[in-house]
Design a protein around this motif. Structure first.
Motif, PDB file in Angstrom:
ATOM      1  N   GLU A  85       9.790 -75.289  14.918  1.00 47.67           N
ATOM      2  CA  GLU A  85      10.812 -75.066  16.491  1.00 47.67           C
ATOM      3  C   GLU A  85      10.178 -74.898  17.928  1.00 47.67           C
ATOM      4  OE1 GLU A  85      14.491 -75.440  13.614  1.00 47.67           O
ATOM      5  OE2 GLU A  85      13.589 -73.505  13.970  1.00 47.67           O
ATOM      6  N   ARG A  86       9.547 -73.638  17.568  1.00 45.25           N
ATOM      7  CA  ARG A  86       9.141 -73.516  19.058  1.00 45.25           C
ATOM      8  C   ARG A  86       7.646 -73.718  19.175  1.00 45.25           C
ATOM      9  NH1 ARG A  86       8.021 -66.899  18.403  1.00 45.25           N
ATOM     10  NH2 ARG A  86       7.677 -67.365  20.953  1.00 45.25           N
ATOM     11  N   LEU A  87       6.714 -74.779  18.749  1.00 43.09           N
ATOM     12  CA  LEU A  87       6.459 -75.477  19.313  1.00 43.09           C
ATOM     13  C   LEU A  87       6.623 -76.860  20.032  1.00 43.09           C
ATOM     14  CD1 LEU A  87       2.983 -76.069  19.579  1.00 43.09           C
ATOM     15  CD2 LEU A  87       3.136 -77.042  17.210  1.00 43.09           C
ATOM     16  N   THR A  88       7.680 -77.400  19.069  1.00 40.34           N
ATOM     17  CA  THR A  88       7.983 -78.638  19.260  1.00 40.34           C
ATOM     18  C   THR A  88       9.315 -78.530  20.728  1.00 40.34           C
ATOM     19  OG1 THR A  88       8.919 -79.246  16.865  1.00 40.34           O
ATOM     20  CG2 THR A  88      10.208 -80.475  19.104  1.00 40.34           C
ATOM     21  N   LEU A  96       4.765 -72.733  30.502  1.00 40.12           N
ATOM     22  CA  LEU A  96       6.198 -71.774  31.236  1.00 40.12           C
ATOM     23  C   LEU A  96       6.949 -71.277  29.625  1.00 40.12           C
ATOM     24  CD1 LEU A  96       8.130 -71.491  33.970  1.00 40.12           C
ATOM     25  CD2 LEU A  96       7.949 -73.937  34.138  1.00 40.12           C
ATOM     26  N   ALA A  97       6.894 -72.540  29.160  1.00 46.17           N
ATOM     27  CA  ALA A  97       7.862 -72.467  28.141  1.00 46.17           C
ATOM     28  C   ALA A  97       7.734 -71.051  27.377  1.00 46.17           C
ATOM     29  CB  ALA A  97       7.736 -73.527  27.249  1.00 46.17           C
ATOM     30  N   LEU A  98       6.249 -71.465  27.142  1.00 53.02           N
ATOM     31  CA  LEU A  98       5.882 -69.669  26.402  1.00 53.02           C
ATOM     32  C   LEU A  98       6.634 -68.074  26.636  1.00 53.02           C
ATOM     33  CD1 LEU A  98       4.593 -68.683  23.582  1.00 53.02           C
ATOM     34  CD2 LEU A  98       2.633 -68.837  25.142  1.00 53.02           C
ATOM     35  N   GLN A  99       6.428 -68.680  28.387  1.00 54.98           N
ATOM     36  CA  GLN A  99       6.886 -67.753  28.812  1.00 54.98           C
ATOM     37  C   GLN A  99       8.267 -67.748  29.069  1.00 54.98           C
ATOM     38  OE1 GLN A  99       5.120 -68.243  32.877  1.00 54.98           O
ATOM     39  NE2 GLN A  99       3.728 -66.252  33.075  1.00 54.98           N
ATOM     40  N   GLU A 100       9.139 -67.955  29.076  1.00 59.72           N
ATOM     41  CA  GLU A 100      11.096 -68.182  28.913  1.00 59.72           C
ATOM     42  C   GLU A 100      10.781 -68.119  27.901  1.00 59.72           C
ATOM     43  OE1 GLU A 100      11.510 -72.496  30.358  1.00 59.72           O
ATOM     44  OE2 GLU A 100      11.332 -71.699  32.153  1.00 59.72           O
ATOM     45  N   GLN A 101      10.350 -68.548  26.462  1.00 63.69           N
ATOM     46  CA  GLN A 101      10.571 -67.803  25.401  1.00 63.69           C
ATOM     47  C   GLN A 101      10.595 -66.450  24.694  1.00 63.69           C
ATOM     48  OE1 GLN A 101       7.661 -70.754  21.903  1.00 63.69           O
ATOM     49  NE2 GLN A 101       9.225 -72.275  22.838  1.00 63.69           N
ATOM     50  N   GLN A 102       9.294 -65.682  25.350  1.00 66.99           N
ATOM     51  CA  GLN A 102       9.605 -63.865  25.242  1.00 66.99           C
ATOM     52  C   GLN A 102      10.160 -63.804  26.092  1.00 66.99           C
ATOM     53  OE1 GLN A 102       6.876 -65.288  23.216  1.00 66.99           O
ATOM     54  NE2 GLN A 102       6.312 -62.940  23.561  1.00 66.99           N
ATOM     55  N   GLU A 103      10.874 -64.331  26.857  1.00 62.42           N
ATOM     56  CA  GLU A 103      12.072 -63.650  26.950  1.00 62.42           C
ATOM     57  C   GLU A 103      14.072 -63.836  26.693  1.00 62.42           C
ATOM     58  OE1 GLU A 103      12.322 -65.052  31.248  1.00 62.42           O
ATOM     59  OE2 GLU A 103      10.158 -64.154  32.248  1.00 62.42           O
ATOM     60  N   GLN A 104      13.314 -64.417  25.793  1.00 61.59           N
ATOM     61  CA  GLN A 104      14.686 -64.865  24.780  1.00 61.59           C
ATOM     62  C   GLN A 104      14.217 -64.140  23.649  1.00 61.59           C
ATOM     63  OE1 GLN A 104      14.693 -68.977  24.620  1.00 61.59           O
ATOM     64  NE2 GLN A 104      15.398 -69.814  26.776  1.00 61.59           N
TER      65      GLN A 104
END
Length: 252
Positions: free
Chosen positions: A38-41, A20-28
């Motif tokens: 930092e992204r992995l954290t 879920l967090a990876l999906q959200e990151q792609q939208e930011q």
């Protein structure tokens, strides 16, 4: 890079929070300013939060609390003798770590069960297991379990529960078999786990209410020592609520 296969693999591995967090990151758009570490954290933190939330929900479901309420919902200012300082000190859960109990006494309707369930709810939030039981019904069920072979399994289950609520203690005089079962339950838990007891009767009346002096001595020896006392008083909050609008009713 196509992330769909990566997200699917995370879900296959039951890492739903990371997916879920990876999906959200792609939208930011700003996420690309962060380093890989930092992204992995952030992904790992989301996974931890979701797992903690699911774990708490499982514990609350298994606890079968009579009232699903939090400690924040308890009105410590209501004039019923609740020691606010003691109640707040129980918030930390240290009493559970120390394997201590909580005894809540007072007349009908002053919020004994509400407070007991709030303490158990807080325990579940802190990672402990809990279980609510009406004392008389539990002893009846355990008596029946002796006849169909489930007794030892249920006894072992009760011993493992970290916070057990025994509600309505003393409402009925237990049968001779019930007294022996109660002693076994409490003996298994003594200094190993925490028990919350709610009762309409003061602790001074418990010995007589148990009906057998010898077993009463043994039972109360495992209950009264190392337990915090919350002694409530006053009129029933249910009686008070009849004169209030729903929005004004205290849930305590």
């Amino acid at each position: 890079m196509l992330l769909h296969p990566v997200i699917q693999q995370l879900r296959t591995l039951k890492l739903d929070g990371m997916a879920l967090a990876l999906q959200e990151q792609q939208e930011q758009a700003s996420i690309r300013e962060l380093s890989f570490e930092e992204r992995l954290t952030l992904l790992l933190e989301r996974e931890r939060v979701i797992r903690d939330t699911k774990g708490m929900q499982r514990r609350l479901s298994a606890a079968r609390l009579k009232q699903n309420v939090s400690m924040e919902e308890v009105d410590v200012k209501h004039p019923r003798g609740l020691d606010a300082k003691l109640f707040r000190s129980l918030h930390s859960g240290q009493w559970i770590a120390e394997k201590r109990g909580v005894i809540i006494t007072g007349p009908t309707g002053v919020g004994k069960t509400f407070i007991g369930c709030a303490l158990a709810h807080q325990a579940c939030r802190q990672g402990f297991t809990a279980l609510y039981a009406q004392t008389g019904r539990l002893l009846g069920d355990m008596t029946l379990a002796k006849g169909d072979g489930r007794y030892l399994k249920l006894l072992a289950h009760l011993a493992k529960v970290q916070v057990l609520i025994l509600d309505d203690w003393g409402l009925d005089v237990p049968t001779p078999e019930g007294r022996r079962i109660l002693l076994e339950i409490l003996d298994d838990r003594y200094e190993r786990s925490s028990t919350i007891i709610t009762s309409q009767f003061p602790t001074s009346a418990w010995h007589a209410n148990l009906g057998d002096p010898t077993l009463a001595d043994a039972i109360l020896d495992r209950v009264l020592h190392h337990a915090y006392r919350i002694e409530l008083k006053g009129e029933s909050l249910r009686k008070r609520s009849r004169h209030l609008t729903p929005s004004a009713v205290s849930l305590s």
